[in-house]
Design a protein around this motif. Sequence first.
Motif, mmCIF file in Angstrom:
data_model
loop_
_atom_site.group_PDB
_atom_site.id
_atom_site.type_symbol
_atom_site.label_atom_id
_atom_site.label_comp_id
_atom_site.label_asym_id
_atom_site.label_seq_id
_atom_site.Cartn_x
_atom_site.Cartn_y
_atom_site.Cartn_z
ATOM 1 N N PHE A 29 1.496 7.386 0.338
ATOM 2 C CA PHE A 29 0.635 7.989 -0.669
ATOM 3 C C PHE A 29 -0.161 6.902 -1.378
ATOM 4 C CE2 PHE A 29 3.982 11.097 -0.084
ATOM 5 C CZ PHE A 29 3.289 12.296 -0.074
ATOM 6 N N VAL A 30 -1.497 7.030 -1.330
ATOM 7 C CA VAL A 30 -2.402 6.069 -1.948
ATOM 8 C C VAL A 30 -3.159 6.795 -3.064
ATOM 9 C CG1 VAL A 30 -4.281 4.430 -1.574
ATOM 10 C CG2 VAL A 30 -2.693 4.948 0.308
ATOM 11 N N PRO A 31 -3.088 6.293 -4.305
ATOM 12 C CA PRO A 31 -3.765 6.984 -5.401
ATOM 13 C C PRO A 31 -5.283 6.836 -5.343
ATOM 14 C CG PRO A 31 -2.810 4.935 -6.189
ATOM 15 C CD PRO A 31 -2.387 5.083 -4.751
ATOM 16 N N SER A 32 -5.939 7.690 -6.113
ATOM 17 C CA SER A 32 -7.397 7.650 -6.260
ATOM 18 C C SER A 32 -7.712 7.542 -7.753
ATOM 19 C CB SER A 32 -8.014 8.935 -5.702
ATOM 20 O OG SER A 32 -9.344 9.097 -6.161
ATOM 21 N N ALA A 33 -8.838 6.938 -8.073
ATOM 22 C CA ALA A 33 -9.269 6.864 -9.469
ATOM 23 C C ALA A 33 -9.544 8.255 -10.028
ATOM 24 C CB ALA A 33 -10.506 5.986 -9.597
ATOM 25 N N ARG A 34 -9.692 9.251 -9.148
ATOM 26 C CA ARG A 34 -9.945 10.623 -9.598
ATOM 27 C C ARG A 34 -8.665 11.452 -9.703
ATOM 28 N NH1 ARG A 34 -15.152 12.664 -6.302
ATOM 29 N NH2 ARG A 34 -13.951 14.583 -6.483
ATOM 30 N N ASP A 35 -7.494 10.854 -9.514
ATOM 31 C CA ASP A 35 -6.231 11.572 -9.732
ATOM 32 C C ASP A 35 -6.027 11.721 -11.234
ATOM 33 O OD1 ASP A 35 -4.790 12.302 -7.275
ATOM 34 O OD2 ASP A 35 -4.854 10.150 -6.839
ATOM 35 N N VAL A 36 -6.198 12.938 -11.733
ATOM 36 C CA VAL A 36 -6.220 13.177 -13.171
ATOM 37 C C VAL A 36 -4.871 12.896 -13.834
ATOM 38 C CG1 VAL A 36 -5.662 15.649 -13.091
ATOM 39 C CG2 VAL A 36 -7.077 14.763 -14.934
ATOM 40 N N HIS A 37 -3.796 12.975 -13.119
ATOM 41 C CA HIS A 37 -2.456 12.789 -13.678
ATOM 42 C C HIS A 37 -2.016 11.320 -13.678
ATOM 43 C CE1 HIS A 37 -1.943 12.671 -9.409
ATOM 44 N NE2 HIS A 37 -0.837 11.994 -9.628
ATOM 45 N N HIS A 38 -2.806 10.437 -13.099
ATOM 46 C CA HIS A 38 -2.382 9.056 -12.851
ATOM 47 C C HIS A 38 -3.276 8.052 -13.591
ATOM 48 C CE1 HIS A 38 -0.149 6.036 -10.699
ATOM 49 N NE2 HIS A 38 -1.190 5.580 -10.049
ATOM 50 N N ASP A 39 -2.821 6.802 -13.638
ATOM 51 C CA ASP A 39 -3.604 5.734 -14.255
ATOM 52 C C ASP A 39 -4.933 5.578 -13.520
ATOM 53 O OD1 ASP A 39 -1.409 5.158 -15.915
ATOM 54 O OD2 ASP A 39 -0.540 3.850 -14.391
ATOM 55 N N TYR A 40 -6.024 5.560 -14.259
ATOM 56 C CA TYR A 40 -7.333 5.429 -13.616
ATOM 57 C C TYR A 40 -7.920 4.044 -13.826
ATOM 58 C CZ TYR A 40 -8.544 6.987 -18.321
ATOM 59 O OH TYR A 40 -8.611 7.132 -19.672
ATOM 60 N N VAL A 41 -7.048 3.057 -13.921
ATOM 61 C CA VAL A 41 -7.480 1.660 -13.965
ATOM 62 C C VAL A 41 -7.553 1.133 -12.538
ATOM 63 C CG1 VAL A 41 -6.479 1.268 -16.234
ATOM 64 C CG2 VAL A 41 -5.127 0.800 -14.187
ATOM 65 N N VAL A 73 9.211 7.958 2.699
ATOM 66 C CA VAL A 73 8.135 8.208 1.734
ATOM 67 C C VAL A 73 7.837 6.914 0.982
ATOM 68 C CG1 VAL A 73 7.426 9.530 -0.284
ATOM 69 C CG2 VAL A 73 8.766 10.634 1.517
ATOM 70 N N HIS A 74 6.574 6.515 0.989
ATOM 71 C CA HIS A 74 6.166 5.246 0.396
ATOM 72 C C HIS A 74 4.990 5.483 -0.548
ATOM 73 C CE1 HIS A 74 8.574 3.576 3.659
ATOM 74 N NE2 HIS A 74 7.935 4.440 4.433
ATOM 75 N N PHE A 75 5.090 4.919 -1.738
ATOM 76 C CA PHE A 75 4.012 4.986 -2.716
ATOM 77 C C PHE A 75 3.440 3.582 -2.851
ATOM 78 C CE2 PHE A 75 7.022 8.359 -3.835
ATOM 79 C CZ PHE A 75 6.178 9.457 -3.780
ATOM 80 N N VAL A 76 2.144 3.447 -2.610
ATOM 81 C CA VAL A 76 1.499 2.137 -2.617
ATOM 82 C C VAL A 76 0.390 2.112 -3.652
ATOM 83 C CG1 VAL A 76 2.076 1.708 -0.179
ATOM 84 C CG2 VAL A 76 -0.123 2.738 -0.776
ATOM 85 N N SER A 77 -0.074 0.918 -3.951
ATOM 86 C CA SER A 77 -1.160 0.759 -4.923
ATOM 87 C C SER A 77 -2.504 0.899 -4.228
ATOM 88 C CB SER A 77 -1.044 -0.615 -5.589
ATOM 89 O OG SER A 77 -1.175 -1.625 -4.601
ATOM 90 N N ASP A 78 -3.545 0.944 -5.052
ATOM 91 C CA ASP A 78 -4.918 0.923 -4.546
ATOM 92 C C ASP A 78 -5.611 -0.244 -5.228
ATOM 93 O OD1 ASP A 78 -7.461 1.392 -3.578
ATOM 94 O OD2 ASP A 78 -7.898 2.967 -5.040
ATOM 95 N N PRO A 79 -5.982 -1.284 -4.516
ATOM 96 C CA PRO A 79 -5.939 -1.451 -3.061
ATOM 97 C C PRO A 79 -4.553 -1.866 -2.595
ATOM 98 C CG PRO A 79 -6.865 -3.406 -4.064
ATOM 99 C CD PRO A 79 -6.605 -2.431 -5.188
ATOM 100 N N CYS A 80 -4.369 -1.762 -1.287
ATOM 101 C CA CYS A 80 -3.110 -2.188 -0.679
ATOM 102 C C CYS A 80 -3.388 -2.623 0.753
ATOM 103 C CB CYS A 80 -2.088 -1.066 -0.691
ATOM 104 S SG CYS A 80 -2.457 0.298 0.409
ATOM 105 N N THR A 81 -2.430 -3.298 1.311
ATOM 106 C CA THR A 81 -2.475 -3.668 2.726
ATOM 107 C C THR A 81 -1.275 -3.037 3.383
ATOM 108 O OG1 THR A 81 -3.522 -5.784 2.221
ATOM 109 C CG2 THR A 81 -2.441 -5.580 4.369
ATOM 110 N N LEU A 82 -1.499 -2.315 4.460
ATOM 111 C CA LEU A 82 -0.418 -1.662 5.187
ATOM 112 C C LEU A 82 -0.265 -2.320 6.546
ATOM 113 C CD1 LEU A 82 -1.235 2.109 4.581
ATOM 114 C CD2 LEU A 82 0.404 0.692 3.343
ATOM 115 N N GLU A 83 0.965 -2.554 6.900
ATOM 116 C CA GLU A 83 1.259 -3.071 8.234
ATOM 117 C C GLU A 83 2.202 -2.092 8.913
ATOM 118 O OE1 GLU A 83 3.459 -6.864 10.254
ATOM 119 O OE2 GLU A 83 2.290 -7.207 8.436
ATOM 120 N N VAL A 84 1.746 -1.491 9.998
ATOM 121 C CA VAL A 84 2.557 -0.550 10.753
ATOM 122 C C VAL A 84 3.215 -1.308 11.875
ATOM 123 C CG1 VAL A 84 2.535 1.570 12.128
ATOM 124 C CG2 VAL A 84 1.025 1.352 10.146
ATOM 125 N N ASP A 85 4.526 -1.330 11.868
ATOM 126 C CA ASP A 85 5.319 -2.106 12.814
ATOM 127 C C ASP A 85 4.996 -3.579 12.696
ATOM 128 O OD1 ASP A 85 7.034 -0.278 13.840
ATOM 129 O OD2 ASP A 85 5.837 0.174 15.593
#
Length: 142
Positions: free
Chosen positions: A99-111, A130-142
């Motif tokens: 799950f990657v947040p968006s600046a338009r997620d009204v329930h979340h920090d919009y910084v 289930v993984h919660f990551v920041s925006d921006p983030c770097t994902l490595e699959v395997d």
Amino acid sequence: LPLVPHRPLFAPPPEQRMVLVACGPYTPSDSIAYDPLSDLVAVITRDRPDVCVLFGPFLDAKHEQVENCQLLGPFSDVFKLCLKMIIEGTRSAGSQLVFVPSARDVHHDYVYPQPPFRYPELPREDKQRVHFVSDPCTLEVD
């Protein structure tokens, strides 16, 4: 001269992975019903991708019903119901969910940069997938 170890010129191909990427909002513009999200959950259950990267917004600040304060509950409760729908609905598929947040997620920090979502209600059985990551983030699959 000393011999220097080297890598083979032709390495075997890595195991293939199916990655599904989706971006919100996950509601139609005229309703807060998560019907498009239900369709996405059905696709995940059917296709069983190894990884699903889901970008917000999950509850869009620009949605008409949000802007006009027409929701029947707090933003965080609506978001938690959305997460619950996704997590429980895809449990049988066994897909890793990111799950990657968006600046338009009204329930979340919009910084920016945005911290990951907090979801302490995450069931123990889902903590490995289930993984919660920041925006921006770097994902490595395997």
